[in-house]
Scaffold this active site. Structure first.
Site, PDB file in Angstrom:
ATOM      1  CB  SER A  44       8.446  -5.936  -0.481  1.00  0.00           C
ATOM      2  OG  SER A  44       9.565  -6.416   0.214  1.00  0.00           O
ATOM      3  N   GLY A  82       5.149  -8.915  -3.922  1.00  0.00           N
ATOM      4  CA  GLY A  82       4.791  -8.179  -5.142  1.00  0.00           C
ATOM      5  C   GLY A  82       5.769  -8.426  -6.276  1.00  0.00           C
ATOM      6  CG  ASN A  85      -0.562  -5.523   7.188  1.00  0.00           C
ATOM      7  OD1 ASN A  85       0.146  -4.522   7.054  1.00  0.00           O
ATOM      8  ND2 ASN A  85      -0.072  -6.748   7.105  1.00  0.00           N
ATOM      9  CG  HIS A 143      -3.808 -17.464   4.459  1.00  0.00           C
ATOM     10  ND1 HIS A 143      -3.056 -18.536   4.052  1.00  0.00           N
ATOM     11  CD2 HIS A 143      -2.934 -16.430   4.566  1.00  0.00           C
ATOM     12  CE1 HIS A 143      -1.794 -18.166   3.912  1.00  0.00           C
ATOM     13  NE2 HIS A 143      -1.695 -16.884   4.220  1.00  0.00           N
TER      14      HIS A 143
HETATM   15  P1  NAD Z   1       7.285  -6.708   3.030  1.00  0.00           P
HETATM   16  O1  NAD Z   1       7.183  -6.172   4.419  1.00  0.00           O
HETATM   17  O2  NAD Z   1       8.611  -7.175   2.556  1.00  0.00           O
HETATM   18  O3  NAD Z   1       6.761  -5.635   1.980  1.00  0.00           O
HETATM   19  C1  NAD Z   1       5.633  -4.875   2.159  1.00  0.00           C
HETATM   20  C2  NAD Z   1       5.651  -3.783   1.107  1.00  0.00           C
HETATM   21  O4  NAD Z   1       4.459  -3.022   1.235  1.00  0.00           O
HETATM   22  C3  NAD Z   1       6.829  -2.813   1.253  1.00  0.00           C
HETATM   23  O5  NAD Z   1       7.491  -2.647   0.008  1.00  0.00           O
HETATM   24  C4  NAD Z   1       6.176  -1.511   1.703  1.00  0.00           C
HETATM   25  O6  NAD Z   1       6.861  -0.346   1.279  1.00  0.00           O
HETATM   26  C5  NAD Z   1       4.806  -1.653   1.060  1.00  0.00           C
HETATM   27  N1  NAD Z   1       3.770  -0.830   1.682  1.00  0.00           N
HETATM   28  C6  NAD Z   1       3.506  -0.700   3.008  1.00  0.00           C
HETATM   29  N2  NAD Z   1       2.463   0.142   3.181  1.00  0.00           N
HETATM   30  C7  NAD Z   1       2.063   0.532   1.944  1.00  0.00           C
HETATM   31  C8  NAD Z   1       1.041   1.390   1.472  1.00  0.00           C
HETATM   32  N3  NAD Z   1       0.200   2.019   2.303  1.00  0.00           N
HETATM   33  N4  NAD Z   1       0.917   1.561   0.149  1.00  0.00           N
HETATM   34  C9  NAD Z   1       1.754   0.945  -0.719  1.00  0.00           C
HETATM   35  N5  NAD Z   1       2.747   0.131  -0.326  1.00  0.00           N
HETATM   36  C10 NAD Z   1       2.903  -0.076   0.988  1.00  0.00           C
HETATM   37  O7  NAD Z   1       6.209  -7.905   2.910  1.00  0.00           O
HETATM   38  P2  NAD Z   1       6.149  -9.113   1.857  1.00  0.00           P
HETATM   39  O8  NAD Z   1       7.033 -10.213   2.329  1.00  0.00           O
HETATM   40  O9  NAD Z   1       6.281  -8.599   0.469  1.00  0.00           O
HETATM   41  O10 NAD Z   1       4.635  -9.592   2.119  1.00  0.00           O
HETATM   42  C11 NAD Z   1       3.563  -8.738   1.763  1.00  0.00           C
HETATM   43  C12 NAD Z   1       2.262  -9.205   2.403  1.00  0.00           C
HETATM   44  O11 NAD Z   1       1.858 -10.456   1.826  1.00  0.00           O
HETATM   45  C13 NAD Z   1       2.387  -9.486   3.920  1.00  0.00           C
HETATM   46  O12 NAD Z   1       1.254  -9.008   4.603  1.00  0.00           O
HETATM   47  C14 NAD Z   1       2.472 -11.003   3.991  1.00  0.00           C
HETATM   48  O13 NAD Z   1       2.085 -11.529   5.247  1.00  0.00           O
HETATM   49  C15 NAD Z   1       1.507 -11.353   2.871  1.00  0.00           C
HETATM   50  N6  NAD Z   1       1.573 -12.734   2.368  1.00  0.00           N
HETATM   51  C16 NAD Z   1       0.379 -13.347   2.134  1.00  0.00           C
HETATM   52  C17 NAD Z   1       0.345 -14.642   1.658  1.00  0.00           C
HETATM   53  C18 NAD Z   1      -0.986 -15.303   1.393  1.00  0.00           C
HETATM   54  O14 NAD Z   1      -1.078 -16.533   1.208  1.00  0.00           O
HETATM   55  N7  NAD Z   1      -2.070 -14.542   1.350  1.00  0.00           N
HETATM   56  C19 NAD Z   1       1.543 -15.320   1.416  1.00  0.00           C
HETATM   57  C20 NAD Z   1       2.756 -14.661   1.642  1.00  0.00           C
HETATM   58  C21 NAD Z   1       2.761 -13.345   2.133  1.00  0.00           C
END
Ligand code: NAD
Length: 318
Positions: free
Chosen positions: A13, A16, A100, A180
Site C-alpha cells: 500500500s 510498500g 499487527n 519508534h
Molecule cells: P495501509 O493500511 O495503507 O496498508 C497496509 C497493507 O498491508 C494493505 O495493502 C493490506 O492489504 C496489507 N496487509 C494487511 N495484512 C496483510 C497480510 N497478512 N499479509 C500481506 N499483506 C497484508 O498501511 P501503510 O500506510 O502502507 O503502512 C504500512 C505500515 O507501515 C503501517 O503499520 C504503518 O504504521 C507503518 N509505517 C512505519 C513507519 C516506520 O518508521 N517504521 C513509517 C510509516 C509507516
C-alpha cells in the site's frame, strides 16, 4: 543460494509502493517481488513499476507479484503489511499492537517455511513490538532481523535542526533513541554539527536566542501525526530509510544507524526491542553500541522501554 539482488516487499500500500518506487529509482535490486493479501493492489503496483523500467533512466529490473515461495532465495525481505494510524485516530502507534502482531504472525509463519537467510527489514508499526515479536517467536537468526527504528525520527531531527541553523542536514550528527513512537527521545549529548556540540551551536552560528530543545523534540514526534492528518499517511521518509538500509546491506557498509533489535543487556535492558546505534552490513546487525548517555537520557531510555514492554506484553498470548 541467496540472490542478493532479489528483494521481496510484503504489503504494497502507501509504504510498500513508495519503497518499490524508490528501489527502482535508486537501482537497488535486479528483481522485486510484491506480496499483499490485496492481490489486486500488489498486481497493479507491479505492472505500473514494471512498465516504467522501459525508460532509459531505469535498469532492467524484473518487478512482479509473487508468493511466499519467492522468499526462498531473496536477499532482503521488507515487511510493511498491516494498517497504520489513520487521520483523526489516537496519535499513538502502540494502539496497533494487537492487530499487527497477528499480521506479523501470519507473515513470519510463511517466510520461515522458505528461508532463514534473507535480511528482514521490519517497518510495520508499532515497530518495536513487531520487531520484538518476529525476533523472539520464530526460529530465525536474530542478526538478520532489523527494525527501521528511530532512523525516521533521526532524519526528522536533522531536517528540523538544519532548517533552524540553515545548514545541510547531512552535517548534523546525533541520534534519537528508544521507541519508534511517542516515547522516542533526543540524546542531545550525541548531537553535534560538524563536530560542534549543542552547547556551542548558538554562538558558532551567531544566534542570540538560545535553541529550544524541548520544542524541537516535540516537533520530531508530532510531525508524523501532522503528515498523517494532512495527507492521510506517511511514506516518503520511511521509503528513504528503507533504501538506506538496503544499501548498507547490499554494499556491506558496516554503517552505524539508530535501529531497532532485541536488546541483549545494553543499558541493563533485555527482552525488548528498541533503537540504539547498531552496525549494519551484509551479514545483518553485527554490533550494537551502548553509547554514553547522561543520567537524564538514560532515564528517558528506561521510560521508553517501559512503554514498549507494556505494549509487547499484551501480545504475548496471541
Ligand atoms: P495501509 O493500511 O495503507 O496498508 C497496509 C497493507 O498491508 C494493505 O495493502 C493490506 O492489504 C496489507 N496487509 C494487511 N495484512 C496483510 C497480510 N497478512 N499479509 C500481506 N499483506 C497484508 O498501511 P501503510 O500506510 O502502507 O503502512 C504500512 C505500515 O507501515 C503501517 O503499520 C504503518 O504504521 C507503518 N509505517 C512505519 C513507519 C516506520 O518508521 N517504521 C513509517 C510509516 C509507516
Amino acid at each position: 543460494m541467496v540472490n542478493k539482488g532479489k528483494i521481496v516487499i510484503i504489503g504494497t500500500s502507501n509504504v510498500g509502493s513508495a519503497i518499490l518506487n524508490k528501489i527502482t529509482d535508486f537501482q537497488l535490486a535486479s528483481e522485486i517481488v510484491l506480496i499483499d493479501i490485496n492481490t489486486a493492489k500488489a498486481k497493479g503496483e507491479a505492472l505500473d513499476a514494471s512498465h516504467a523500467t522501459s525508460c532509459i533512466y531505469s535498469t532492467n529490473i524484473n518487478v512482479h507479484v509473487g508468493t511466499y515461495k519467492d522468499c526462498h532465495d531473496a536477499g532482503i525481505i521488507i515487511i510493511t503489511a498491516g494498517p497504520s494510524i489513520k487521520p483523526g485516530e489516537t496519535p499513538d502507534r502502540l494502539i496497533l499492537a494487537k492487530t499487527n502482531v497477528k499480521v506479523m504472525h501470519s507473515i513470519m509463519s510463511e517466510i520461515t517455511k522458505y528461508t532463514k537467510e534473507a535480511m528482514i527489514i521490519a517497518i510495520t508499526n508499532p515497530l518495536d513490538v513487531a520487531t520484538y515479536y518476529i525476533s523472539t517467536h520464530f526460529d530465525y537468526p536474530r542478526e538478520k532481523i532489523v527494525g527501521t527504528g528511530t532512523m525516521l525520527e533521526t532524519f526528522r531531527l536533522r531536517r528540523i535542526l538544519a532548517n533552524h541553523y540553515h545548514v545541510d542536514p547531512k552535517n548534523i550528527h546525533g541520534y534519537i533513541l528508544g521507541e519508534h513512537g511517542n516515547s522516542a527521545f533526543t540524546a542531545w549529548s550525541t548531537v553535534n554539527i560538524a563536530g560542534m556540540p549543542l552547547s556551542h551551536l548558538d554562538d558558532c552560528f551567531n544566534f542570540s536566542q538560545r535553541i529550544d530543545c524541548k520544542a524541537i523534540e516535540d516537533e520530531v514526534v508530532q510531525v508524523a501525526y501532522d503528515i498523517i492528518n494532512l495527507k492521510g499517511w506517511t511514506n516518503t521518509g520511511i521509503a528513504m530509510v528503507a533504501c538506506r538500509l538496503i544499501k548498507a546491506v547490499l554494499y556491506d557498509e558496516h554503517t552505524i544507524l539508530p535501529l531497532s533489535a532485541v536488546l541483549e543487556g545494553e543499558y541493563g535492558l533485555r527482552d525488548i526491542a528498541l533503537s540504539i546505534p547498531r552496525m549494519l552490513c551484509g551479514e545483518g546487525v553485527v554490533k550494537s553500541f551502548e553509547v554514553k548517555l547522561t543520567d537524564a537520557e538514560r532515564d528517558l531510555l528506561l521510560r521508553s522501554a517501559e512503554s514498549v514492554k507494556k505494549a509487547s506484553a499484551c501480545c504475548r498470548d496471541l
